[in-house]
Design a protein around this motif. Structure first.
Motif, short mmCIF file in Angstrom:
data_model
loop_
_atom_site.label_atom_id
_atom_site.label_comp_id
_atom_site.label_asym_id
_atom_site.label_seq_id
_atom_site.Cartn_x
_atom_site.Cartn_y
_atom_site.Cartn_z
N GLY A 47 16.41 -2.92 -15.61
CA GLY A 47 15.98 -3.10 -14.23
C GLY A 47 14.46 -3.14 -14.16
N MET A 48 13.93 -3.93 -13.25
CA MET A 48 12.48 -4.12 -13.13
C MET A 48 11.73 -2.82 -12.85
N PRO A 49 12.19 -1.95 -11.93
CA PRO A 49 11.44 -0.71 -11.68
C PRO A 49 11.26 0.15 -12.93
N LEU A 50 12.32 0.29 -13.73
CA LEU A 50 12.23 1.11 -14.94
C LEU A 50 11.31 0.46 -15.97
N ILE A 51 11.36 -0.87 -16.06
CA ILE A 51 10.47 -1.59 -16.99
C ILE A 51 9.01 -1.32 -16.65
N PHE A 52 8.68 -1.40 -15.37
CA PHE A 52 7.30 -1.17 -14.95
C PHE A 52 6.87 0.28 -15.19
N LEU A 53 7.78 1.22 -14.96
CA LEU A 53 7.44 2.63 -15.18
C LEU A 53 7.22 2.92 -16.67
N ILE A 54 8.09 2.40 -17.52
CA ILE A 54 7.93 2.60 -18.97
C ILE A 54 6.59 2.03 -19.44
N SER A 55 6.29 0.81 -18.99
CA SER A 55 5.05 0.15 -19.39
C SER A 55 3.83 0.89 -18.85
N ALA A 56 3.94 1.43 -17.63
CA ALA A 56 2.84 2.20 -17.05
C ALA A 56 2.57 3.48 -17.84
N ILE A 57 3.65 4.17 -18.24
CA ILE A 57 3.49 5.40 -19.03
C ILE A 57 2.83 5.11 -20.37
N VAL A 58 3.24 4.01 -21.01
CA VAL A 58 2.59 3.60 -22.27
C VAL A 58 1.12 3.30 -22.04
N GLY A 59 0.80 2.71 -20.87
CA GLY A 59 -0.57 2.37 -20.55
C GLY A 59 -1.50 3.56 -20.41
N LEU A 60 -0.93 4.74 -20.23
CA LEU A 60 -1.75 5.95 -20.11
C LEU A 60 -2.44 6.32 -21.42
N PHE A 61 -1.94 5.79 -22.55
CA PHE A 61 -2.42 6.23 -23.86
C PHE A 61 -3.15 5.13 -24.64
N VAL A 62 -3.50 4.02 -23.98
CA VAL A 62 -4.11 2.90 -24.73
C VAL A 62 -5.58 2.68 -24.39
N GLY A 63 -6.07 3.27 -23.32
CA GLY A 63 -7.45 3.02 -22.92
C GLY A 63 -8.11 4.25 -22.33
N LYS A 64 -8.83 4.02 -21.23
CA LYS A 64 -9.54 5.12 -20.58
C LYS A 64 -8.56 6.19 -20.10
N LYS A 65 -9.06 7.42 -20.01
CA LYS A 65 -8.24 8.52 -19.53
C LYS A 65 -7.92 8.29 -18.05
N ILE A 66 -6.65 8.47 -17.71
CA ILE A 66 -6.18 8.15 -16.37
C ILE A 66 -5.48 9.35 -15.74
N ASN A 67 -5.79 9.61 -14.48
CA ASN A 67 -5.06 10.61 -13.71
C ASN A 67 -3.85 9.90 -13.09
N PHE A 68 -2.70 10.05 -13.72
CA PHE A 68 -1.52 9.28 -13.33
C PHE A 68 -1.10 9.55 -11.88
N LEU A 69 -1.13 10.81 -11.47
CA LEU A 69 -0.72 11.15 -10.11
C LEU A 69 -1.65 10.51 -9.08
N LYS A 70 -2.94 10.52 -9.36
CA LYS A 70 -3.91 9.97 -8.43
C LYS A 70 -3.75 8.45 -8.29
N ILE A 71 -3.66 7.76 -9.44
CA ILE A 71 -3.56 6.29 -9.35
C ILE A 71 -2.20 5.87 -8.80
N SER A 72 -1.16 6.69 -9.03
CA SER A 72 0.14 6.39 -8.43
C SER A 72 0.06 6.49 -6.91
N LYS A 73 -0.61 7.54 -6.45
CA LYS A 73 -0.79 7.72 -5.01
C LYS A 73 -1.60 6.56 -4.42
N ASP A 74 -2.68 6.17 -5.11
CA ASP A 74 -3.51 5.06 -4.64
C ASP A 74 -2.73 3.75 -4.61
N GLY A 75 -1.91 3.54 -5.66
CA GLY A 75 -1.12 2.32 -5.73
C GLY A 75 -0.11 2.21 -4.61
#
Length: 424
Positions: free
Chosen positions: A247-275
Motif C-alpha cells: 500500500g502507498m501509505p506504508l511505502i512512504f512511511l518505510i522510505s521516510a524512516i530510512v531517510g532519517l539515517f542517510v543525511g542531516k539529523k532530522i527531528n521526525f516528530l517536528k517535520i511530521s507535524k509540519d508536513g
C-alpha cells in the motif's frame, strides 16, 4: 423548477457565500453547503451520511499525509538540494535536458502527494532561486513553478482527481500510470523549454556554482538518494507482484524512516507535524468534498447533473467540460473532479474510461490556476517576489489552452490508443 435543481442552487449559493463573503475555508464551506442541501431536501441533518461522506476518501487522505511526511524527510535531509545542484553540475552544457530535469524536480512532490501546493512550496521554493540564477526572469520562473505544480499533481503515481473521478463509478486506480505520464510529462517539458530556453542559452556554470548548496552531496554522497530509490523499488514491486501489497501509505512511511539515517539529523516528530500542517487544508477539502457528494447523492442532485451532462450533444460536451470544470475548480479542483468530473466521464462511456478519467483530471488541475483561489499561481508568485499573481495567470493562458486541447485529444483517440497504454 425541480426540487433537485433548487437543492443544488442552495448548495452552490451557500458554498460561494461561505468562501467569498464569509471568508471561510473551502472545507468548512463545503460542509455547510452539504448541511443546507440536506435541510432543503427534507432530510434534516443526516449525521450518518455526513460521517460516511467524510470518510469517503480516507485512503487518499492517508496517502497524502504519509507522502508529505516522506517529502519533508527528503527535503530536510538535504536530498533535494543535492539533487538540484547535481543536475546543474552534470547537465549545464545541455540546456534542454537541464530544464526538463529541473521541471521533474519541481513536479516530484506533487507526483507523490497529489497536491500542487506541496510541489510549489517545497521543490518550487528550492528551484526558484536556481532558475533565477540561471538567468530566467521572475515571471517566467513563476510560470514554470506553477505549471510544474499542477502537472505534478496529475502525474503518476498519485493523482487525487483521477482517484475521485474513478471512485465515482467504481473504477479502481489501476492502469492509470502510463496514460497520466503521456498526458503530463510531454506538456511539462514543452512548457519549461518554452519559458526558459531562450534565457539559458549561454549558461555559465562557474558563475552560479558558488550559489548552489553543494554541502549535502559533498558530506553524505549518493546515500541521500536511498529513500527515493527505495520508494520507487517498493512501488514497482507493489505493481509487479500483486501478492506483495504494502500500500502507498506504508511505502512512504518505510522510505521516510530510512531517510532519517542517510543525511542531516532530522527531528521526525517536528517535520511530521509540519508536513501534516502543510497539507491540512487539502485533507479538509477532501473530507468536505466527501460530505458534499454524499448529500448530492442522497437528495438526487447528483443524478440531475449526470442526466444533464449525458443529454448534451457530443460537440457541446467538450466545450462544456473545458469551461465548467476549470471554473468550478477555482474553488476546489477535487470538488470539480467529483461534482463535474464523474458526470462527464459517464457522458463519454463510448470512450476508454481510464484514459478519459485521466484526461478529465488534467483539465480539473487548471482549477489551481483559476482566480480567486489560484493556489499554484499565488504561491509561485510569492516565492519569486511578484506582487500581482494575475501577471502569472495571464502568462499561463496559452499553456492552459494547450492543456485542454491535449486532454480532449486523448479522450477522442482513447479507444484507438487504449490497447497500447492501459496496462492493468
Amino acid at each position: 423548477m425541480s426540487i433537485e435543481l433548487i437543492i443544488f442552487l442552495c448548495m452552490v449559493v451557500t458554498f460561494v457565500a461561505g468562501c467569498f463573503l464569509c471568508k471561510l475555508p473551502v472545507s468548512i464551506s463545503m460542509v455547510l453547503s452539504a448541511i443546507i442541501g440536506a435541510l432543503v431536501g427534507g432530510y434534516g441533518i443526516p449525521l450518518r451520511h455526513l460521517v460516511e461522506g467524510m470518510f469517503s476518501y480516507v485512503d487518499t487522505i492517508l496517502t497524502i499525509s504519509t507522502a508529505m511526511i516522506f517529502m519533508k524527510v527528503i527535503q530536510e535531509s538535504g536530498c533535494l538540494d543535492a539533487l538540484s545542484s547535481g543536475i546543474i553540475k552534470h547537465f549545464h552544457k545541455h540546456t534542454n535536458i537541464l530544464l526538463c530535469l529541473i521541471m521533474l524536480v519541481i513536479m516530484f512532490p506533487g507526483m507523490i502527494t497529489g497536491s500542487s501546493t506541496a510541489a510549489v512550496l517545497s521543490a518550487g521554493s528550492i528551484m526558484a532561486p536556481v532558475l533565477i540564477l540561471m538567468g530566467i526572469p521572475k515571471l517566467e520562473t513563476a510560470c514554470i513553478i506553477s505549471l510544474g505544480g499542477i502537472l505534478g499533481m496529475i502525474a503518476p503515481p498519485v493523482n487525487i482527481p483521477a482517484m475521485i473521478i474513478g471512485g465515482g463509478i467504481d473504477i479502481p486506480y489501476v492502469g492509470f500510470e502510463l496514460p497520466l505520464a503521456l498526458l503530463t510529462f510531454p506538456l511539462a517539458f514543452l512548457f519549461v523549454i518554452m519559458f526558459g530556453r531562450k534565457y539559458v542559452k549561454k549558461l555559465n556554470y562557474e558563475e552560479i556554482k558558488s550559489k548552489l548548496n553543494n554541502e549535502p552531496m559533498e558530506k553524505y554522497g549518493i546515500r541521500l538518494y536511498i529513500p527515493i530509490i527505495l520508494a520507487i523499488v517498493l512501488m514497482l514491486i507493489n505493481k509487479l507482484v500483486p501478492s506483495f501489497s504494502l500500500g502507498m501509505p506504508l511505502i512512504f512511511l518505510i522510505s521516510a524512516i530510512v531517510g532519517l539515517f542517510v543525511g542531516k539529523k532530522i527531528n521526525f516528530l517536528k517535520i511530521s507535524k509540519d508536513g501534516i500542517q502543510t497539507v491540512l487544508p487539502v485533507l479538509g477539502i477532501l473530507m468536505g468534498v466527501g460530505m458534499f457528494i454524499q448529500i448530492m447523492t442522497l437528495t438526487g442532485v447528483r443524478g440531475l447533473i449526470v442526466t444533464s451532462c449525458i443529454s448534451l450533444p457530443e460537440s457541446l460536451l467538450y466545450i462544456a467540460m473545458s469551461i465548467s470544470i476549470p471554473l468550478f475548480g477555482a474553488v476546489s479542483s477535487f470538488g470539480a473532479s467529483s461534482v463535474l468530473g464523474v458526470p462527464f466521464l459517464l457522458a463519454f462511456l463510448s470512450q476508454n474510461q481510464i484514459i478519459t478519467a485521466a484526461s478529465i483530471s488534467l483539465i480539473a488541475s487548471l482549477g489551481d490556476m483559476m482566480p480567486p483561489t489560484a493556489l499554484a499561481g499565488i504561491f509561485a508568485a510569492q516565492i519569486v517576489g511578484i506582487e500581482k499573481y494575475t501577471t502569472v495567470l495571464k502568462k499561463c493562458i496559452i499553456p492552459a489552452i494547450v492543456i485542454i486541447i491535449w486532454a480532449i485529444l486523448f479522450i477522442i483517440i482513447s479507444p484507438q490508443i487504449a490497447p497500447f497504454i492501459v496496462i492493468k
